[in-house]
Design a protein around this motif. Structure first.
Motif, PDB file in Angstrom:
ATOM      1  N   LEU A  60      52.269 -74.049 -52.406  1.00 35.43           N
ATOM      2  CA  LEU A  60      53.202 -74.896 -51.683  1.00 35.43           C
ATOM      3  C   LEU A  60      53.849 -74.093 -50.557  1.00 35.43           C
ATOM      4  O   LEU A  60      53.975 -72.874 -50.646  1.00 35.43           O
ATOM      5  CB  LEU A  60      54.279 -75.439 -52.621  1.00 35.43           C
ATOM      6  N   CYS A  61      54.256 -74.807 -49.520  1.00 32.35           N
ATOM      7  CA  CYS A  61      54.888 -74.164 -48.374  1.00 32.35           C
ATOM      8  C   CYS A  61      56.106 -74.983 -47.962  1.00 32.35           C
ATOM      9  O   CYS A  61      55.974 -76.102 -47.455  1.00 32.35           O
ATOM     10  CB  CYS A  61      53.903 -74.065 -47.213  1.00 32.35           C
ATOM     11  N   ASN A  89      59.754 -62.904 -51.497  1.00 29.45           N
ATOM     12  CA  ASN A  89      58.659 -61.952 -51.595  1.00 29.45           C
ATOM     13  C   ASN A  89      57.322 -62.549 -51.193  1.00 29.45           C
ATOM     14  O   ASN A  89      56.321 -61.853 -51.087  1.00 29.45           O
ATOM     15  CB  ASN A  89      58.577 -61.428 -53.047  1.00 29.45           C
ATOM     16  N   GLY A  90      57.295 -63.878 -50.953  1.00 26.70           N
ATOM     17  CA  GLY A  90      56.040 -64.564 -50.683  1.00 26.70           C
ATOM     18  C   GLY A  90      55.605 -64.482 -49.241  1.00 26.70           C
ATOM     19  O   GLY A  90      56.114 -63.685 -48.442  1.00 26.70           O
ATOM     20  N   ILE A 127      58.281 -70.820 -54.974  1.00 27.60           N
ATOM     21  CA  ILE A 127      57.553 -71.317 -53.805  1.00 27.60           C
ATOM     22  C   ILE A 127      56.706 -70.180 -53.258  1.00 27.60           C
ATOM     23  O   ILE A 127      57.176 -69.051 -53.105  1.00 27.60           O
ATOM     24  CB  ILE A 127      58.520 -71.872 -52.735  1.00 27.60           C
ATOM     25  N   ALA A 128      55.441 -70.457 -52.971  1.00 29.21           N
ATOM     26  CA  ALA A 128      54.503 -69.397 -52.599  1.00 29.21           C
ATOM     27  C   ALA A 128      54.650 -68.966 -51.151  1.00 29.21           C
ATOM     28  O   ALA A 128      54.381 -67.813 -50.808  1.00 29.21           O
ATOM     29  CB  ALA A 128      53.075 -69.857 -52.857  1.00 29.21           C
ATOM     30  N   SER A 129      55.036 -69.910 -50.278  1.00 32.47           N
ATOM     31  CA  SER A 129      55.090 -69.601 -48.853  1.00 32.47           C
ATOM     32  C   SER A 129      56.183 -70.422 -48.189  1.00 32.47           C
ATOM     33  O   SER A 129      56.589 -71.469 -48.696  1.00 32.47           O
ATOM     34  CB  SER A 129      53.732 -69.876 -48.190  1.00 32.47           C
ATOM     35  N   ILE A 130      56.625 -69.932 -47.059  1.00 32.71           N
ATOM     36  CA  ILE A 130      57.662 -70.614 -46.274  1.00 32.71           C
ATOM     37  C   ILE A 130      57.229 -70.595 -44.820  1.00 32.71           C
ATOM     38  O   ILE A 130      56.824 -69.553 -44.283  1.00 32.71           O
ATOM     39  CB  ILE A 130      59.034 -69.935 -46.450  1.00 32.71           C
ATOM     40  N   MET A 131      57.306 -71.765 -44.194  1.00 34.12           N
ATOM     41  CA  MET A 131      56.981 -71.872 -42.777  1.00 34.12           C
ATOM     42  C   MET A 131      58.267 -71.747 -41.961  1.00 34.12           C
ATOM     43  O   MET A 131      59.250 -72.433 -42.221  1.00 34.12           O
ATOM     44  CB  MET A 131      56.320 -73.223 -42.474  1.00 34.12           C
ATOM     45  N   PHE A 154      51.185 -77.838 -46.880  1.00 30.42           N
ATOM     46  CA  PHE A 154      52.258 -77.563 -45.925  1.00 30.42           C
ATOM     47  C   PHE A 154      53.409 -78.533 -46.187  1.00 30.42           C
ATOM     48  O   PHE A 154      53.763 -79.375 -45.364  1.00 30.42           O
ATOM     49  CB  PHE A 154      51.743 -77.694 -44.498  1.00 30.42           C
ATOM     50  N   ALA A 155      54.004 -78.402 -47.327  1.00 26.56           N
ATOM     51  CA  ALA A 155      55.125 -79.206 -47.791  1.00 26.56           C
ATOM     52  C   ALA A 155      55.556 -78.568 -49.118  1.00 26.56           C
ATOM     53  O   ALA A 155      54.777 -77.805 -49.711  1.00 26.56           O
ATOM     54  CB  ALA A 155      54.723 -80.668 -47.978  1.00 26.56           C
TER      55      ALA A 155
END
Length: 581
Positions: A199-200, A289-290, A244-248, A150-151
């Motif tokens: 990574l997020c 798209n992640g 980047i695989a994910s975004i919070m 989560f970073a």
């Protein structure tokens, strides 16, 4: 209803970035989703916060709640590893296992290595510290079975009064944030090597503009659309280009963009439930798209926006694929099940979310590792957690990042002329007034250097009369009984007050720097960087960033002049007080 107000079911391409799945992996995603019951599908939407580690609790997470991921509470590495192993061995679908790898391995295991906060690492002369922080955090987290960071934190510290990200942001300039976030990400990938870690980036649409904390209230990013495009927009474009695989998504409103994207909007909502931000802006305009997940859903910036029975479906319909943390798992799962059964959340929207969740798992090879029995490393892998090599990295980062913000010429201190030191450590009231854990370490370092150290005050006044007695005491007596004062504060703050400022034990408390004109007074912050606003009268102010043994040793060496100050600071550290420097 216009097309723009429909719940998000924007399609996903699992063969494209950031998933890059081949035919067999895409087939695994599809067949796994098709084999799931509705309760299994609903469970995949949630990331549980593992505050309890007993077997009955863990088994219920997998057997009854069927969660898609967990983020454990910090505990000894062996215990964390055992927890991860139990849930992974029991789960039908392998779990995402997250950690807040914002400063090293300390948030993963209690004996992990705290290398340095984002601000601390960005205070170093180059990008090496940020890269090494990511390396250590990645290596130590992967060693206990984590696969999701989560970073990096890609917020920008525009407002010096904002303390929720003051130390967690790399700085006050988007280019600095981009460069250090990229270095951090490279470090993570180097640290995990054979065990991929997603990574997020967080917290979209960008924290640090106002001074409030989304843990307690919906905070507001007040930028114009043009300002945002050139700042956070540019940052997230770079993160997306870097796969980047994910975004919070944070519980942060972005009013100017909300109004531009949907002029008919009648209420500004936090981005977590604002489809114009999560879907139109992040998915559409930025082309992400992640996987999108919410920030923690027990934060008041989220819970106060709508009743929870509306909130959770609204977050998924806005474009969030996963929900971070239950408030009550039975209730939350029932809310989502009802929303799907009644069509509030469409079957199509649920399917797209599941494709991204399982697509992320497949991109990490979790389905193959599950078959091979390698989801969790062997016990000997934990030797890397808190190892000597990583502690040496932390010491080197500390040496590079201790920053001299202000000096009137008092430094370095000479043991012969300033032997008698009064050490003053105001209690951190955000930690329930407990004595600072670093006080003993600071005293030991000073004594090892040859100083005579007295903790001051020996006891706090117990009545207003004692306070008045203290106020009436002789200034000359203070100067006669010591040669210098060193004030050390370790203030941090998330979730209890929005803008954390220096706080003393009581009004006119004896530890307040009333003595700063009588003896050389050095102020050291082992936490927040904004204390110059409250102690501009001190002879010297040092931002050391973290209360670790490595940092405390480096501080004393620099106070003595045995080591030069190598850290730098951004303008927000000056708190608008440039006229005094």
């Amino acid at each position: 209803m216009s097309d723009k107000t429909l719940p998000s079911s924007r399609s996903v391409d699992l063969t494209a970035a950031p998933f890059h799945l081949g035919v067999e992996d895409v087939e695994w995603v599809r067949t796994t989703i098709d084999s799931m019951s509705l309760p299994e599908k609903i469970g995949q939407l949630f990331v549980n916060h593992n505050a309890h580690f007993d077997n009955a609790y863990l088994d219920r997470l997998v057997d009854e709640f069927r969660v898609g991921g967990i983020r454990h509470h910090t505990a000894p590495a062996a215990e964390v590893s055992a927890v991860v192993r139990r849930v992974q061995e029991r789960a039908k679908v392998p779990l995402l296992v997250a950690a807040n790898i914002e400063a090293g391995g300390d948030a993963t295991a209690s004996e992990g290595t705290l290398v340095g906060s984002a601000l601390q690492c960005a205070s170093a002369p180059d990008l090496t510290a940020s890269r090494r922080m990511g390396f250590v955090g990645g290596a130590e987290s992967a060693a206990v079975g984590c696969n999701w960071s989560f970073a990096p934190v890609v917020d920008v510290h525009y407002n010096w009064r904002n303390t929720v990200i003051a130390s967690r942001a790399f700085g006050d300039d988007p280019d600095v944030v981009i460069d250090h976030a990229r270095a951090y990400s490279e470090g993570i990938r180097d640290g995990v090597a054979e065990r991929p870690m997603a990574l997020c980036a967080k917290h979209f649409p960008g924290d640090g503009v106002d001074e409030r904390d989304q843990h307690m209230v919906t905070s507001v990013n007040t930028m114009t659309t043009a300002e945002w495009d050139n700042s956070f927009g540019r940052i997230y474009r770079n993160m997306i280009e870097d796969d980047i695989a994910s975004i919070m998504i944070g519980h942060i409103a972005l009013p100017e963009y909300s109004r531009q994207l949907r002029p008919e909007i009648d209420r500004i909502l936090p981005a977590t439930i604002a489809p114009e931000l999560a879907d139109d802006l992040l998915r559409g305009q930025l082309g992400f798209n992640g996987l999108i997940l919410t920030d923690a859903t027990h934060m008041i910036g989220f819970t106060a926006a709508l009743p929870r029975r509306e909130l959770l479906p609204a977050a998924v319909n806005a474009g969030c694929d996963m929900v971070l943390f239950f408030r009550d798992p039975v209730e939350d799962l029932e809310i989502m099940r009802t929303a799907v059964e009644t069509g509030v959340v469409s079957a199509e929207r649920l399917d797209v979310a599941l494709q991204r969740i399982l697509g992320l798992k497949a991109s990490l090879g979790l389905h193959r590792a599950q078959i091979a029995g390698t989801l969790v490393p062997d016990d000997d892998a934990r030797a890397v957690v808190g190892c000597d090599e990583h502690r040496a990295i932390a010491a080197d980062v500390a040496d590079q990042t201790v920053t001299l913000v202000r000096d009137t010429g008092v430094l370095p201190l000479d043991v012969d002329t300033h032997r008698r030191i009064r050490l003053i450590c105001p209690p951190d009231l955000l930690r329930y007034g407990a004595p600072p854990s670093y006080q003993g370490a600071m005293r030991a370092e000073l004594e090892a250097a040859g100083f005579e150290v007295e903790d001051y005050p020996p006891a706090l006044p117990k009545s207003f009369a004692e306070i008045l007695d203290h106020v009436g005491s002789s200034n000359r007596d203070f100067g006669k009984s010591c040669d210098a004062a060193i004030v050390v504060a370790g203030f941090h703050g998330i979730g209890r007050q929005s803008s954390v400022r220096l706080a003393w034990s009581m009004p006119f408390g004896p530890e307040m720097p009333w003595y700063s004109a009588e003896v050389p007074t050095i102020f050291v912050s082992l936490g927040l960087p904004n204390h110059l606003a409250d102690v501009p009268m001190v002879s010297a102010l040092i931002n050391a960033h973290a209360p670790t043994p490595e940092v405390i040793h480096a501080v004393v060496q620099k106070i003595l002049g045995h080591s030069e100050f190598r850290g730098s600071h951004n303008n927000k550290v000056l708190c608008g007080l440039t006229e005094i420097l």
